[in-house]
Design a protein around this motif. Structure first.
Motif, mmCIF file in Angstrom:
data_model
loop_
_atom_site.group_PDB
_atom_site.id
_atom_site.type_symbol
_atom_site.label_atom_id
_atom_site.label_comp_id
_atom_site.label_asym_id
_atom_site.label_seq_id
_atom_site.Cartn_x
_atom_site.Cartn_y
_atom_site.Cartn_z
ATOM 1 N N ASP A 1 0.833 -1.094 -0.120
ATOM 2 C CA ASP A 1 -0.078 0.031 -0.218
ATOM 3 C C ASP A 1 0.932 1.331 0.027
ATOM 4 O OD1 ASP A 1 -1.926 2.186 0.541
ATOM 5 O OD2 ASP A 1 -2.727 1.132 2.042
ATOM 6 N N PRO A 2 0.747 1.969 -1.119
ATOM 7 C CA PRO A 2 1.802 3.211 -1.117
ATOM 8 C C PRO A 2 1.505 4.291 0.077
ATOM 9 C CG PRO A 2 1.002 2.480 -3.403
ATOM 10 C CD PRO A 2 0.383 1.603 -2.454
ATOM 11 N N ASP A 3 0.239 4.295 0.121
ATOM 12 C CA ASP A 3 -0.276 5.410 1.301
ATOM 13 C C ASP A 3 0.412 4.718 2.525
ATOM 14 O OD1 ASP A 3 -1.455 6.710 -0.487
ATOM 15 O OD2 ASP A 3 -3.522 5.963 -0.299
ATOM 16 N N PRO B 1 13.879 9.723 8.124
ATOM 17 C CA PRO B 1 14.965 8.808 7.152
ATOM 18 C C PRO B 1 15.453 8.004 7.963
ATOM 19 C CG PRO B 1 15.188 11.473 7.437
ATOM 20 C CD PRO B 1 14.185 10.994 8.235
ATOM 21 N N VAL B 2 15.993 6.866 7.331
ATOM 22 C CA VAL B 2 16.698 5.421 7.992
ATOM 23 C C VAL B 2 17.869 5.535 7.019
ATOM 24 C CG1 VAL B 2 14.736 4.435 8.617
ATOM 25 C CG2 VAL B 2 15.798 3.869 6.353
ATOM 26 N N ASP B 3 19.007 4.721 7.741
ATOM 27 C CA ASP B 3 20.217 4.610 7.305
ATOM 28 C C ASP B 3 20.382 3.346 6.762
ATOM 29 O OD1 ASP B 3 21.651 6.976 8.445
ATOM 30 O OD2 ASP B 3 20.468 6.148 10.347
ATOM 31 N N ILE B 4 19.624 2.086 7.428
ATOM 32 C CA ILE B 4 19.482 1.021 6.544
ATOM 33 C C ILE B 4 18.335 0.577 6.343
ATOM 34 C CG2 ILE B 4 20.050 -1.526 7.369
ATOM 35 C CD1 ILE B 4 21.964 -0.194 9.207
ATOM 36 N N LEU B 5 17.881 -0.053 5.260
ATOM 37 C CA LEU B 5 16.737 -0.778 5.115
ATOM 38 C C LEU B 5 16.582 -2.241 4.598
ATOM 39 C CD1 LEU B 5 13.615 -0.675 3.906
ATOM 40 C CD2 LEU B 5 14.199 0.082 1.678
ATOM 41 N N VAL B 6 15.967 -2.989 5.231
ATOM 42 C CA VAL B 6 16.004 -4.378 4.911
ATOM 43 C C VAL B 6 14.679 -4.978 4.573
ATOM 44 C CG1 VAL B 6 16.466 -6.869 6.024
ATOM 45 C CG2 VAL B 6 17.790 -4.851 6.677
ATOM 46 N N ASN B 7 14.569 -5.326 3.208
ATOM 47 C CA ASN B 7 13.216 -5.697 2.710
ATOM 48 C C ASN B 7 12.906 -7.212 2.764
ATOM 49 O OD1 ASN B 7 11.779 -3.150 1.758
ATOM 50 N ND2 ASN B 7 13.641 -3.058 0.381
ATOM 51 N N SER B 8 12.640 -7.502 3.974
ATOM 52 C CA SER B 8 12.338 -8.963 4.291
ATOM 53 C C SER B 8 11.119 -9.385 4.247
ATOM 54 C CB SER B 8 12.918 -9.244 5.742
ATOM 55 O OG SER B 8 12.831 -10.520 6.105
ATOM 56 N N ALA B 9 9.861 -8.486 4.024
ATOM 57 C CA ALA B 9 8.465 -8.977 3.980
ATOM 58 C C ALA B 9 8.370 -9.797 2.565
ATOM 59 C CB ALA B 9 7.841 -7.875 4.062
ATOM 60 N N ARG C 1 3.083 -8.633 -5.823
ATOM 61 C CA ARG C 1 2.581 -7.276 -4.979
ATOM 62 C C ARG C 1 3.312 -7.174 -3.648
ATOM 63 N NH1 ARG C 1 -3.057 -8.173 -6.339
ATOM 64 N NH2 ARG C 1 -3.477 -8.937 -4.397
ATOM 65 N N ILE C 2 3.411 -8.413 -3.062
ATOM 66 C CA ILE C 2 4.057 -8.316 -1.842
ATOM 67 C C ILE C 2 5.772 -8.441 -1.886
ATOM 68 C CG2 ILE C 2 4.509 -9.627 0.432
ATOM 69 C CD1 ILE C 2 1.499 -10.738 0.242
ATOM 70 N N ASN C 3 6.113 -9.422 -2.691
ATOM 71 C CA ASN C 3 7.651 -9.674 -3.030
ATOM 72 C C ASN C 3 8.379 -8.595 -3.727
ATOM 73 O OD1 ASN C 3 7.109 -11.573 -1.446
ATOM 74 N ND2 ASN C 3 7.167 -13.286 -3.408
ATOM 75 N N VAL C 4 7.446 -8.084 -4.823
ATOM 76 C CA VAL C 4 8.202 -7.066 -5.643
ATOM 77 C C VAL C 4 7.706 -5.767 -5.743
ATOM 78 C CG1 VAL C 4 8.592 -6.578 -8.149
ATOM 79 C CG2 VAL C 4 8.361 -9.098 -7.501
ATOM 80 N N ASP C 5 6.468 -5.367 -5.568
ATOM 81 C CA ASP C 5 6.112 -4.136 -5.506
ATOM 82 C C ASP C 5 6.369 -3.486 -3.954
ATOM 83 O OD1 ASP C 5 4.574 -4.564 -7.875
ATOM 84 O OD2 ASP C 5 2.653 -4.024 -7.132
ATOM 85 N N GLY C 6 6.233 -4.291 -2.983
ATOM 86 C CA GLY C 6 6.783 -3.979 -1.769
ATOM 87 C C GLY C 6 8.093 -3.545 -1.602
ATOM 88 N N LEU D 1 8.523 -0.116 -3.383
ATOM 89 C CA LEU D 1 7.629 1.044 -2.753
ATOM 90 C C LEU D 1 8.591 1.375 -1.602
ATOM 91 C CD1 LEU D 1 3.962 -0.186 -2.546
ATOM 92 C CD2 LEU D 1 5.012 1.692 -4.015
ATOM 93 N N LEU D 2 9.293 0.642 -0.831
ATOM 94 C CA LEU D 2 10.177 0.826 0.267
ATOM 95 C C LEU D 2 11.443 1.454 -0.158
ATOM 96 C CD1 LEU D 2 9.381 0.593 3.267
ATOM 97 C CD2 LEU D 2 8.097 -0.786 1.612
ATOM 98 N N CYS D 3 11.996 1.096 -1.297
ATOM 99 C CA CYS D 3 13.213 1.498 -1.970
ATOM 100 C C CYS D 3 12.915 2.768 -2.175
ATOM 101 C CB CYS D 3 13.940 0.687 -2.816
ATOM 102 S SG CYS D 3 14.601 -0.944 -2.445
ATOM 103 N N ARG D 4 11.694 3.130 -3.107
ATOM 104 C CA ARG D 4 11.383 4.461 -3.568
ATOM 105 C C ARG D 4 11.135 5.434 -2.223
ATOM 106 N NH1 ARG D 4 6.043 5.469 -6.999
ATOM 107 N NH2 ARG D 4 5.016 5.016 -4.856
ATOM 108 N N ALA D 5 10.499 4.963 -1.214
ATOM 109 C CA ALA D 5 10.341 5.805 -0.172
ATOM 110 C C ALA D 5 11.707 6.205 0.598
ATOM 111 C CB ALA D 5 9.376 5.384 0.690
ATOM 112 N N PHE D 6 12.309 5.357 0.785
ATOM 113 C CA PHE D 6 13.535 5.443 1.807
ATOM 114 C C PHE D 6 14.634 6.072 1.304
ATOM 115 C CE2 PHE D 6 10.442 3.753 4.467
ATOM 116 C CZ PHE D 6 10.579 4.762 5.476
ATOM 117 N N ALA D 7 15.230 5.399 -0.186
ATOM 118 C CA ALA D 7 16.584 5.690 -0.631
ATOM 119 C C ALA D 7 16.942 7.276 -0.884
ATOM 120 C CB ALA D 7 16.589 5.184 -2.280
ATOM 121 N N PRO D 8 15.913 8.049 -1.096
ATOM 122 C CA PRO D 8 16.231 9.640 -1.269
ATOM 123 C C PRO D 8 16.783 10.159 0.009
ATOM 124 C CG PRO D 8 14.165 9.315 -2.228
ATOM 125 C CD PRO D 8 14.429 7.908 -1.657
#
Length: 231
Positions: free
Chosen positions: A52-54, A65-73, A95-100, A103-110
């Motif tokens: 869910d993007p929202d 902001p975070v320094d480390i993002l682990v996409n384990s979901a 949706r879960i494995n790829v979109d998730g 979305l997390l990378c797009r939100a937190f990488a900047p």
């Protein structure tokens, strides 16, 4: 170089309520990192539906902001012949494995780029490389995670932010609780070590990839397969 982390570093771990995600939280917290776990399951620090993007934006606004993002979901998805896979099951797996992950990378990488340092670790699978029979949705979705990671790693290569993937073989985790036992038995039979991996073993690799010890590797895939990986 020893695995060290920036002073005051914060890590966000999706799928952090159990399995590999929870193990990553334990290892990173033990190294002095402030850890925020996110999951739809109870027990996480924040509730997050990674599809869910929202909801992703809400969590980004809440924790900053975070320094480390682990996409384990992630989910295993349907265990069926490709011709018998329901389209909605296929789409839910993606949706879960790829979109998730996207979305997390797009939100937190900047925020990482703005800070000049960051580590992104995406959980893929050995199935992404070899393709597990009767798991086409899972195999294809995890292959997409690998391609996403390679692209992102190259996009961020000069920013101080590294993006890498970990590709485990079958792991004894809640995600595999409903996996067809025959599929797990096949995975174990193909693993030279003759056993499933443990979440803590994967977490140690993730923690290393999240640290200052890694500085010249991005867009790479690190196997944790008990010797199963062929390439």
């Amino acid at each position: 170089m020893a695995a060290t982390y920036p002073e005051g570093a914060t890590a966000l771990i999706t799928g952090g309520a159990g399995g590999i995600g929870a193990a990553c939280a334990t290892v990173l917290a033990g190294a002095g990192v402030r850890v925020v776990t996110a999951d739809v399951a109870a027990g996480a620090d924040v509730r997050l539906d990674v599809t869910d993007p929202d909801d992703v934006e809400r969590v980004r606004a809440e924790i900053g902001p975070v320094d480390i993002l682990v996409n384990s979901a992630g989910v295993v998805g349907p265990s069926a012949l490709l011709v018998d896979v329901d389209l909605e099951q296929w789409r839910r797996t993606f949706r879960i494995n790829v979109d998730g992950t996207f979305l997390l990378c797009r939100a937190f990488a900047p925020g990482m780029v703005a800070g000049g340092w960051g580590r992104i670790v995406n959980l893929a699978s050995i199935a992404a490389k070899g393709g597990n029979p009767i798991q086409s949705a899972y195999s294809a979705s995890k292959a997409a995670v690998i391609a996403l990671t390679k692209s992102l790693g190259r996009e961020l290569a000069t920013t101080g932010v590294l993006a890498n993937a970990v590709a485990p073989a079958a792991v004894a985790s809640p995600m595999n609780a409903d996996t067809d036992p025959a599929i797990l038995a096949r995975s174990q039979s193909l693993t030279p070590m003759g056993r499933m991996g443990m979440p803590e073993e994967i977490a140690e690799l993730v923690a290393w990839l999240s640290s200052n010890a890694v500085s010249f590797s991005t867009g790479a895939v690190y196997d944790a397969s008990g010797g199963r990986a062929d390439y």
